[in-house]
Design a protein around this motif. Structure first.
Motif, PDB file in Angstrom:
ATOM      1  N   ASN A   7      46.583  72.254  30.299  1.00 50.93           N
ATOM      2  CA  ASN A   7      47.180  71.961  29.309  1.00 50.93           C
ATOM      3  C   ASN A   7      47.128  72.454  28.253  1.00 50.93           C
ATOM      4  OD1 ASN A   7      47.606  69.500  31.018  1.00 50.93           O
ATOM      5  ND2 ASN A   7      45.558  68.958  30.589  1.00 50.93           N
ATOM      6  N   TYR A  20      53.973  61.166  32.234  1.00 48.78           N
ATOM      7  CA  TYR A  20      53.236  62.026  33.133  1.00 48.78           C
ATOM      8  C   TYR A  20      54.016  61.843  34.427  1.00 48.78           C
ATOM      9  CZ  TYR A  20      50.105  65.092  35.813  1.00 48.78           C
ATOM     10  OH  TYR A  20      49.478  65.935  36.607  1.00 48.78           O
ATOM     11  N   ASP A  60      57.153  63.963  36.210  1.00 49.62           N
ATOM     12  CA  ASP A  60      56.950  64.816  37.641  1.00 49.62           C
ATOM     13  C   ASP A  60      58.243  64.455  38.518  1.00 49.62           C
ATOM     14  OD1 ASP A  60      55.039  66.759  38.300  1.00 49.62           O
ATOM     15  OD2 ASP A  60      53.476  65.313  37.969  1.00 49.62           O
TER      16      ASP A  60
HETATM   17  N1  ARG Z   1      48.329  69.512  33.722  1.00 50.53           N
HETATM   18  C1  ARG Z   1      47.794  68.703  34.446  1.00 50.53           C
HETATM   19  C2  ARG Z   1      46.341  68.660  34.200  1.00 50.53           C
HETATM   20  O1  ARG Z   1      45.656  69.622  33.605  1.00 50.53           O
HETATM   21  C3  ARG Z   1      47.920  69.365  35.914  1.00 50.53           C
HETATM   22  C4  ARG Z   1      49.383  69.422  36.291  1.00 50.53           C
HETATM   23  C5  ARG Z   1      49.501  69.114  37.864  1.00 50.53           C
HETATM   24  N2  ARG Z   1      51.041  69.360  38.145  1.00 50.53           N
HETATM   25  C6  ARG Z   1      51.819  68.233  38.310  1.00 50.53           C
HETATM   26  N3  ARG Z   1      53.177  68.496  38.782  1.00 50.53           N
HETATM   27  N4  ARG Z   1      51.512  67.180  37.995  1.00 50.53           N
HETATM   28  O2  ARG Z   1      45.571  67.680  34.850  1.00 50.53           O
END
Ligand code: ARG
Length: 601
Positions: free
Chosen positions: A152, A342, A346
């Protein structure tokens, strides 16, 4: 890759077993030559299907049980398997491929002809070098996307992202060795209300100077401060409302609002690139939650509405996945203000990727806390009728525990790498004479330190949680990253000290390698392509790590017996060829894992 195996066979006066078995790679895998020979002979004796025999041949756990082992019941022959084992072992033609075949209960143990194995294996490693172990036939004309790391933005990398980064880097390298066209994608967490919060926070606490000097840490500080404000002032406070409004503007495409966000994003990526470089990772694509079009999300919602699977709750939309799988529950697909989630991002991202790449496989390297999340969006894609939904795979992993004791709640990757580097430097300095010969000690300490961090992460099964321990990470004792580096640099040193040129090695008389430890080392080297094959199934870095420790232990036993210094030229040359071969495999395995092997330390 050079087809050194066929030319070695010719020079040995051997005919290659001519069998076409799917899954067998006799051009690149010495063991498959022997396997195919065994299959051919057993087929003659039993008439059992060649593929069935091939699949039944396993690598035994230890070398004393042979090079390959076959549980006879798997062939489903008529009669008593024990008696069959006896019978077959008597009829089986021994010679230049198989030197011995032993019945052991219902098992048959096969021992490869030593001189054939030595010659094929050592020549193959020396001729193919970094390509030894590559199996390009497996993924020929196939493509794969590996999505990993995905931190992130505007937050420092912590140990959880480190795991995804290391495992994903390894899997990408692995699929490349297996001939796939690999696309490495970093799917940044770069969207959501937190960027509204951050923008408001930067307005209040930000400093241009600090942002340029140390962007990620500065943004993180700002983020912590503003979150504290919001917690104190409450959800209804003007600060929180301002943050929400800010993100709303971002989603509406307001240029002014997107400008600051884009700066934060770019500064974060620039910093990540440095970190990834240290870990030998280069991405093909920096994607992110911000890059997903709203269209495909709307499509998904519409589709579920048509199926009558959408529930509206206080303006928010939920879909019911229990109809397909009880465990998946109901999940939010659209917030009451129409903004995305989220999960929906995806879905949209996966569709975009398939349209762009038409991949044969896509792997998500994401923590096991997100198991349900992944199952949910995989199911949504499946229900949307995309037949490629079954090409998606979640490679999950456990948590890093015990991070809170030393530096607050989490230990950040940069600090970890800094600390291990310093420790390594101290250890290296203890041997003054050696230290003086190292050209760039700082660089070496960094590389060895990184190995320490990476190996302790990859040592056990992915799914296991592990305890973060500084001691274990920086230790030279036992099976650690520094130990692998040490083993590699010692092999380099043997080569340096001998004064023998690498080009001479191919002329070595390998029949001089008769000691059991030399033979065992070669038998182990020969297993490497099979280890690659196995890792493609397990998706476990530990498959390779365990193998490399086993290999280095055998090498270290060899040092006691197989001296190079002070031996007459012919013998020294043969032994050096053996060590050079071992070094090549160690090098290949280490780089596959993402490490940079060092020649001195
Ligand atoms: N940004 C997310 C985290 O830090 C992980 C992303 C994982 N990938 C996905 N395609 N959802 O928890």
């Amino acid at each position: 890759t050079v087809d050194s195996i066929t030319s070695s066979l010719t020079s040995l006066g051997l005919e290659k077993p001519e069998l076409e078995i799917p899954g067998s790679n006799p051009e690149n895998n010495v063991v498959d030559i022997f396997r195919n020979y065994i299959v051919q002979e057993l087929h003659k004796l039993t008439s059992i299907d060649v593929q069935v025999i091939y699949n039944a041949l396993n690598t035994p756990a230890t070398l004393d049980k042979g090079d390959l082992i076959l549980p006879l019941p798997q062939l489903k022959l008529k009669g008593n398997p024990k008696e069959k084992a006896e019978e077959i072992s008597q009829q089986f033609i021994k010679g230049k491929y198989i030197e011995e075949i032993k019945p052991q209960g219902v098992f048959l143990q096969f021992y490869f002809n030593q001189s054939t194995l030595l010659s094929l294996t050592i020549n193959d490693t020396l001729a193919n070098k970094t390509n030894f172990g590559s199996l390009p036939g497996i993924g020929q004309n196939k493509s794969i996307i590996v999505e990993f790391s995905s931190p992130n933005i505007a937050k420092p990398f912590h140990a959880g992202h480190l795991r995804s980064t290391i495992i994903g880097g390894f899997l990408s390298n692995l699929y490349e060795k297996a001939g796939y066209k690999v696309t490495r994608i970093n799917y940044l967490g770069d969207w959501g209300k937190q960027f509204g919060i951050l923008a408001v926070g930067f307005d209040r606490y930000g400093s241009e100077e600090q942002l340029t000097n140390d962007p990620i840490n500065h943004l993180f500080e700002v983020y912590v401060k503003i979150n504290k404000d919001i917690t104190e002032e409450g959800d209804e406070s003007p600060t929180n409302e301002a943050a929400k409004a800010y993100f709303r503007r971002m989603e509406d495409g307001d240029e002014e609002a997107l400008k600051i966000w884009a700066r934060f994003r770019k500064l974060s990526i620039d910093k990540y690139i440095d970190t990834y470089k240290r870990l030998n990772i280069i991405y093909d694509i920096y994607s992110g939650e911000s890059q997903v079009s709203q269209e495909s999300m709307k499509d998904a919602v519409k589709l579920f509405e048509e199926k009558g699977l959408v529930h509206v709750d206080r303006g928010a939309k939920l879909i019911d996945l229990t109809k397909f799988n009880k465990k998946l529950g109901k999940c939010l697909i659209e917030k009451s203000d129409g903004t995305s989630l989220y999960l929906t991002r995806d879905v949209g991202e996966a569709i975009k990727r398939y349209n762009n790449f038409k991949f044969d496989k896509m792997i998500y390297v994401v923590a096991s806390q997100q198991d349900l999340h992944c199952q949910q969006f995989f199911e949504i894609l499946k229900q949307m009728g995309f037949d490629w939904a079954n090409k998606l795979e979640h490679v999950n992993f456990g948590m890093v525990l015990g991070m809170s004791t030393r530096k607050g709640t989490v230990v950040f990757l940069d600090n970890i790498l800094q600390e291990t580097k310093e420790k390594m430097h101290e250890v290296m300095k203890k041997n003054e004479a050696k230290y003086a010969q190292i050209e760039d000690p700082d660089k070496i300490a960094d590389l060895v330190g990184i190995s320490a961090v990476m190996i302790q992460d990859m040592q056990s099964k992915r799914i296991n949680n592990y305890e973060f321990k500084w001691d274990r990470m920086t230790s030279f004792e036992g099976d650690t990253g520094p130990y692998l580096q040490y083993a590699h640099s010692r092999l380099s040193s043997v080569q340096r000290k001998s004064g023998i040129e690498e080009s001479e090695l191919l002329k070595a008389d390998l029949s001089l390698l008769t000691e059991p430890s030399a033979v065992n080392l070669v038998r182990t080297i020969a297993q490497y392509p099979d280890i690659i094959k196995k890792a493609l199934k397990t998706h476990e870095p530990s498959t390779v790590v365990t193998y490399l420790f086993n290999l280095t232990h055998i090498v270290s036993q060899c040092y006691d017996i197989l001296w190079v210094a002070g031996q007459e030229k012919e013998l020294a040359l043969a032994r050096l060829a053996l060590y050079a071969s071992a070094k090549q495999v160690l090098y290949n395995g280490m780089t596959l894992l993402g490490l940079t092997p060092v020649d001195r330390m």
